[in-house]
Write a protein that holds these residues in place. Structure first.
Motif, PDB file in Angstrom:
ATOM      1  N   MET A  69     -63.813   5.898  17.666  1.00 53.34           N
ATOM      2  CA  MET A  69     -62.648   5.721  18.533  1.00 53.34           C
ATOM      3  C   MET A  69     -61.617   6.809  18.243  1.00 53.34           C
ATOM      4  SD  MET A  69     -61.365   3.897  20.967  1.00 53.34           S
ATOM      5  CE  MET A  69     -59.757   4.042  21.764  1.00 53.34           C
ATOM      6  N   VAL A  70     -61.435   7.124  16.978  1.00 54.56           N
ATOM      7  CA  VAL A  70     -60.481   8.173  16.604  1.00 54.56           C
ATOM      8  C   VAL A  70     -60.894   9.507  17.236  1.00 54.56           C
ATOM      9  CG1 VAL A  70     -59.528   9.510  14.675  1.00 54.56           C
ATOM     10  CG2 VAL A  70     -59.800   7.027  14.448  1.00 54.56           C
ATOM     11  N   ARG A  71     -62.194   9.809  17.176  1.00 56.63           N
ATOM     12  CA  ARG A  71     -62.675  11.078  17.755  1.00 56.63           C
ATOM     13  C   ARG A  71     -62.481  11.098  19.273  1.00 56.63           C
ATOM     14  NH1 ARG A  71     -66.814  10.427  13.554  1.00 56.63           N
ATOM     15  NH2 ARG A  71     -68.116   9.304  15.046  1.00 56.63           N
ATOM     16  N   LEU A  72     -62.701   9.948  19.907  1.00 54.20           N
ATOM     17  CA  LEU A  72     -62.498   9.847  21.356  1.00 54.20           C
ATOM     18  C   LEU A  72     -61.030  10.102  21.705  1.00 54.20           C
ATOM     19  CD1 LEU A  72     -63.351   9.027  24.245  1.00 54.20           C
ATOM     20  CD2 LEU A  72     -63.375   6.662  23.516  1.00 54.20           C
ATOM     21  N   LEU A  73     -60.127   9.537  20.912  1.00 50.45           N
ATOM     22  CA  LEU A  73     -58.688   9.737  21.161  1.00 50.45           C
ATOM     23  C   LEU A  73     -58.311  11.206  21.010  1.00 50.45           C
ATOM     24  CD1 LEU A  73     -57.351   6.690  19.155  1.00 50.45           C
ATOM     25  CD2 LEU A  73     -57.230   6.972  21.641  1.00 50.45           C
ATOM     26  N   ALA A  74     -58.854  11.838  19.975  1.00 49.91           N
ATOM     27  CA  ALA A  74     -58.541  13.256  19.744  1.00 49.91           C
ATOM     28  C   ALA A  74     -59.036  14.082  20.931  1.00 49.91           C
ATOM     29  CB  ALA A  74     -59.179  13.725  18.444  1.00 49.91           C
ATOM     30  N   ALA A  75     -60.245  13.778  21.409  1.00 51.22           N
ATOM     31  CA  ALA A  75     -60.814  14.532  22.535  1.00 51.22           C
ATOM     32  C   ALA A  75     -59.985  14.335  23.802  1.00 51.22           C
ATOM     33  CB  ALA A  75     -62.263  14.104  22.763  1.00 51.22           C
ATOM     34  N   GLU A  76     -59.350  13.166  23.940  1.00 57.39           N
ATOM     35  CA  GLU A  76     -58.539  12.883  25.125  1.00 57.39           C
ATOM     36  C   GLU A  76     -57.095  13.358  24.963  1.00 57.39           C
ATOM     37  OE1 GLU A  76     -59.494  11.316  28.192  1.00 57.39           O
ATOM     38  OE2 GLU A  76     -61.469  11.841  27.420  1.00 57.39           O
ATOM     39  N   GLY A  77     -56.779  13.954  23.830  1.00 51.50           N
ATOM     40  CA  GLY A  77     -55.425  14.473  23.626  1.00 51.50           C
ATOM     41  C   GLY A  77     -54.375  13.397  23.422  1.00 51.50           C
ATOM     42  N   CYS A  78     -54.776  12.285  22.801  1.00 52.58           N
ATOM     43  CA  CYS A  78     -53.820  11.200  22.577  1.00 52.58           C
ATOM     44  C   CYS A  78     -53.357  11.169  21.132  1.00 52.58           C
ATOM     45  CB  CYS A  78     -54.464   9.857  22.912  1.00 52.58           C
ATOM     46  SG  CYS A  78     -54.707   9.677  24.668  1.00 52.58           S
ATOM     47  N   TYR A  79     -52.202  10.579  20.921  1.00 50.10           N
ATOM     48  CA  TYR A  79     -51.694  10.314  19.580  1.00 50.10           C
ATOM     49  C   TYR A  79     -52.265   8.976  19.111  1.00 50.10           C
ATOM     50  CZ  TYR A  79     -48.144  14.056  19.717  1.00 50.10           C
ATOM     51  OH  TYR A  79     -47.487  15.265  19.754  1.00 50.10           O
ATOM     52  N   LEU A  80     -52.000   8.652  17.842  1.00 50.69           N
ATOM     53  CA  LEU A  80     -52.516   7.399  17.285  1.00 50.69           C
ATOM     54  C   LEU A  80     -51.441   6.701  16.468  1.00 50.69           C
ATOM     55  CD1 LEU A  80     -54.909   5.471  16.592  1.00 50.69           C
ATOM     56  CD2 LEU A  80     -55.447   7.007  14.694  1.00 50.69           C
ATOM     57  N   ASP A  81     -51.266   5.416  16.754  1.00 49.47           N
ATOM     58  CA  ASP A  81     -50.394   4.541  15.967  1.00 49.47           C
ATOM     59  C   ASP A  81     -51.187   3.930  14.855  1.00 49.47           C
ATOM     60  OD1 ASP A  81     -48.247   4.539  17.658  1.00 49.47           O
ATOM     61  OD2 ASP A  81     -48.150   2.359  17.758  1.00 49.47           O
ATOM     62  N   VAL A  82     -50.707   4.009  13.643  1.00 52.16           N
ATOM     63  CA  VAL A  82     -51.385   3.277  12.576  1.00 52.16           C
ATOM     64  C   VAL A  82     -50.413   2.280  11.961  1.00 52.16           C
ATOM     65  CG1 VAL A  82     -52.994   5.146  12.051  1.00 52.16           C
ATOM     66  CG2 VAL A  82     -50.844   4.988  10.773  1.00 52.16           C
ATOM     67  N   SER A  83     -50.983   1.214  11.478  1.00 51.70           N
ATOM     68  CA  SER A  83     -50.195   0.216  10.786  1.00 51.70           C
ATOM     69  C   SER A  83     -50.800   0.107   9.398  1.00 51.70           C
ATOM     70  CB  SER A  83     -50.288  -1.097  11.551  1.00 51.70           C
ATOM     71  OG  SER A  83     -49.544  -2.064  10.882  1.00 51.70           O
ATOM     72  N   GLY A  84     -50.167   0.746   8.442  1.00 46.02           N
ATOM     73  CA  GLY A  84     -50.665   0.645   7.077  1.00 46.02           C
ATOM     74  C   GLY A  84     -51.608   1.769   6.688  1.00 46.02           C
ATOM     75  N   GLY A  85     -51.861   1.825   5.389  1.00 46.13           N
ATOM     76  CA  GLY A  85     -52.628   2.916   4.805  1.00 46.13           C
ATOM     77  C   GLY A  85     -54.087   2.927   5.217  1.00 46.13           C
ATOM     78  N   GLY A  86     -54.671   1.777   5.449  1.00 44.48           N
ATOM     79  CA  GLY A  86     -56.084   1.713   5.806  1.00 44.48           C
ATOM     80  C   GLY A  86     -56.360   2.390   7.138  1.00 44.48           C
ATOM     81  N   GLU A  87     -55.544   2.090   8.133  1.00 38.98           N
ATOM     82  CA  GLU A  87     -55.735   2.720   9.444  1.00 38.98           C
ATOM     83  C   GLU A  87     -55.497   4.226   9.358  1.00 38.98           C
ATOM     84  OE1 GLU A  87     -54.595  -1.199  12.171  1.00 38.98           O
ATOM     85  OE2 GLU A  87     -53.535   0.679  12.543  1.00 38.98           O
ATOM     86  N   LEU A  88     -54.507   4.623   8.546  1.00 37.39           N
ATOM     87  CA  LEU A  88     -54.260   6.054   8.362  1.00 37.39           C
ATOM     88  C   LEU A  88     -55.482   6.716   7.725  1.00 37.39           C
ATOM     89  CD1 LEU A  88     -52.379   8.537   8.381  1.00 37.39           C
ATOM     90  CD2 LEU A  88     -51.518   7.795   6.141  1.00 37.39           C
ATOM     91  N   ALA A  89     -56.078   6.053   6.751  1.00 43.78           N
ATOM     92  CA  ALA A  89     -57.258   6.616   6.067  1.00 43.78           C
ATOM     93  C   ALA A  89     -58.415   6.817   7.049  1.00 43.78           C
ATOM     94  CB  ALA A  89     -57.674   5.701   4.918  1.00 43.78           C
ATOM     95  N   ILE A  90     -58.613   5.876   7.954  1.00 50.04           N
ATOM     96  CA  ILE A  90     -59.691   6.011   8.953  1.00 50.04           C
ATOM     97  C   ILE A  90     -59.412   7.222   9.852  1.00 50.04           C
ATOM     98  CG2 ILE A  90     -60.811   4.917  10.959  1.00 50.04           C
ATOM     99  CD1 ILE A  90     -60.200   2.182   9.593  1.00 50.04           C
ATOM    100  N   ALA A  91     -58.156   7.346  10.293  1.00 46.71           N
ATOM    101  CA  ALA A  91     -57.781   8.464  11.163  1.00 46.71           C
ATOM    102  C   ALA A  91     -58.038   9.802  10.463  1.00 46.71           C
ATOM    103  CB  ALA A  91     -56.319   8.344  11.573  1.00 46.71           C
TER     104      ALA A  91
END
Ligand SMILES: *Cc1c(COP(=O)(O)O)cnc(C)c1O
Length: 448
Positions: free
Chosen positions: A90-112
């Protein structure tokens, strides 16, 4: 909790799959009695991959992301709310679509970060980010951190300045708007744990403090009024409140926000009759009403960020289950037991959420039965649909629970030591496993 009584008046709606309206994802179709999504036969996929299984329609996700981008225009920003659905694909799809990403907490940031996402396009949320989480975000170079409380302003300032970094931040504001949705899904009222209030003067105090603290660049303000919102007026009200706040901050603190982040929250159809607000309507508010409100007050136009989650992925997702047992308790209810439940979909138990489901291998038939889809877990409240229309089920049928793309996988649990489902992306007739099913070994991986 008392027993949930059968609704004696509930009549099957006799709808076939294609009559389920906005609940269906873009590519849903029925061929030879079978449900296809993304050109893939759902019953066959279930048998290949096993159930319970999360399936995501990639074309639908792209369509929604693009609709937001188009509705907002070039100068504004769409940031996907990762908490609604997140994995590396999902992160790669967002990057390809030129979108930003909201994370809540360190775990989501680590995935990104692990998926190679540009940290400058990350917005960090949470009402009590830990020292470690703030350090990780600041050291990674997160584009924006949304400060939720005075303590966080101090922490961000201390961590950033110790590293010679100036961290861009927004202030989370409680606009005092009560969104038209479930109480557990409202977040913008004055009685909310999130953010700084306006009427109590906290927002101005926070701005004044942020402007003084070293290591912080205050860029703007953020609100998120809730989720599964149908009334566009909730957003219109919020815009007025923010225009007034911007004017006051400008006059009283000498601070004019460059960024206004309106959060997420747009609702989707969970039931066939639901008619959610179109993304384009929200776009109109943002590109017409908001600039007008700012111009009337002589304020310079800000950059707008929106943070949709559910309205990007909700309709794109469905969950496939196999029917394992049927207990028709004549005058009480008909329990249809599936091989998942509250571990893969907690929303029914948590919010009394309603879903539409169909039998993927009988998709052209009318839904001529009223059933309760019961999970396999040791809780009586473990039901994913209560007294709902479905094609008459038989053991071995594949149930497709629709519109489960948001807040299902990310809220899944290992209760009863259940292994969590795999996630499959479907697009143009191809199914791609993007997250494998958990194994028993995964369940014990942390045991020492
Ligand atoms: C949950 C959340 C969102 C996304 O909400 P949706 O209802 O899924 O659109 C956006 N921003 C913040 C800060 C949130 O907490």
């Amino acid at each position: 909790m008392g027993s949930i009584r059968r609704d004696k008046n509930a009549k099957p709606d006799m709808r076939t799959t294609m009559q389920l309206g906005a609940v269906l994802s873009k590519t849903a179709e029925v061929r030879n009695g079978h449900l296809y999504v993304g050109g893939v036969n759902m019953a066959e996929l279930a048998r290949e991959q096993g159930t319970a299984l999360y399936v995501m329609d990639v074309a639908q996700i792209k369509q929604q992301l693009r609709a937001y981008k188009e509705a907002l225009g070039e100068d504004n920003i769409v940031a996907f709310a990762g908490k609604s659905f997140l994995n590396k694909a999902m992160v790669r799809l967002l990057a390809a679509e030129g979108c930003y990403l909201d994370v809540s907490g360190g775990g989501e940031l680590a995935i990104a970060l692990a998926a190679g996402f540009d940290p400058k396009h990350v917005i960090v949320h949470g009402n009590n980010k830990t020292e470690t989480e703030l350090t990780e975000a600041i050291e990674a170079g997160a584009g924006l951190i949304v400060a939720d409380c005075f303590e966080e302003l101090e922490r961000i300032s201390r961590i950033a300045s110790a590293r010679g970094i100036t961290q861009s931040i927004l202030l989370r504001i409680k606009p005092g708007v009560v969104a038209d949705t479930h109480t557990f899904m409202t977040t913008g009222s004055e009685d909310s744990k999130f953010g700084f209030g306006i009427t109590d003067g906290w927002a101005e105090r926070a701005a004044a403090q942020a402007l003084q603290l070293p290591g912080i660049a205050l860029k703007g303000i953020h609100v998120h009024i809730g989720s599964q919102i149908f009334a566009i007026s909730s957003y219109a009200d919020t815009i007025e409140v923010l225009a007034n706040l911007t004017e006051n901050l400008s006059k009283n603190c000498g601070f004019t926000p460059e960024i206004i982040d309106l959060g997420g929250g747009l609702g989707i159809a969970y039931q066939a009759a639901d008619e959610p607000t179109a993304i384009q309507e929200l776009g109109q508010l943002i590109t017409k009403q908001l600039p007008k409100a700012w111009e009337q007050r002589g304020l310079p136009l800000p950059t707008i960020i929106v943070e949709p989650g559910r309205s990007i992925v909700g309709t794109a997702g469905l969950t496939l289950y196999t029917v394992g047992a049927i207990k028709d308790l004549k005058d009480i209810r008909c329990f249809v037991a599936i091989d998942g439940g509250m571990t893969d979909n907690i929303r029914t138990a948590l919010y009394d959420a309603r879903y539409e489901s169909v039998i993927a291998n009988k998709a052209d038939r009318p839904r001529d039965a009223i059933v309760t889809l019961a999970g396999k877990h040791c809780e009586s409240g473990d039901m994913v649909a209560i007294d709902a229309s479905l094609q008459t089920p038989e053991v071995g049928d594949i149930v497709a629970m629709l519109a489960t793309g948001a807040y299902n996988a990310t809220m899944s649990s290992n209760y009863n030591a259940q292994v969590r489902p795999a996630v499959v992306f479907v697009e143009d007739g191809t199914a791609t496993l993007v997250q494998r099913r958990e194994t028993y070994t995964d369940l014990m991986a942390r045991d020492i």
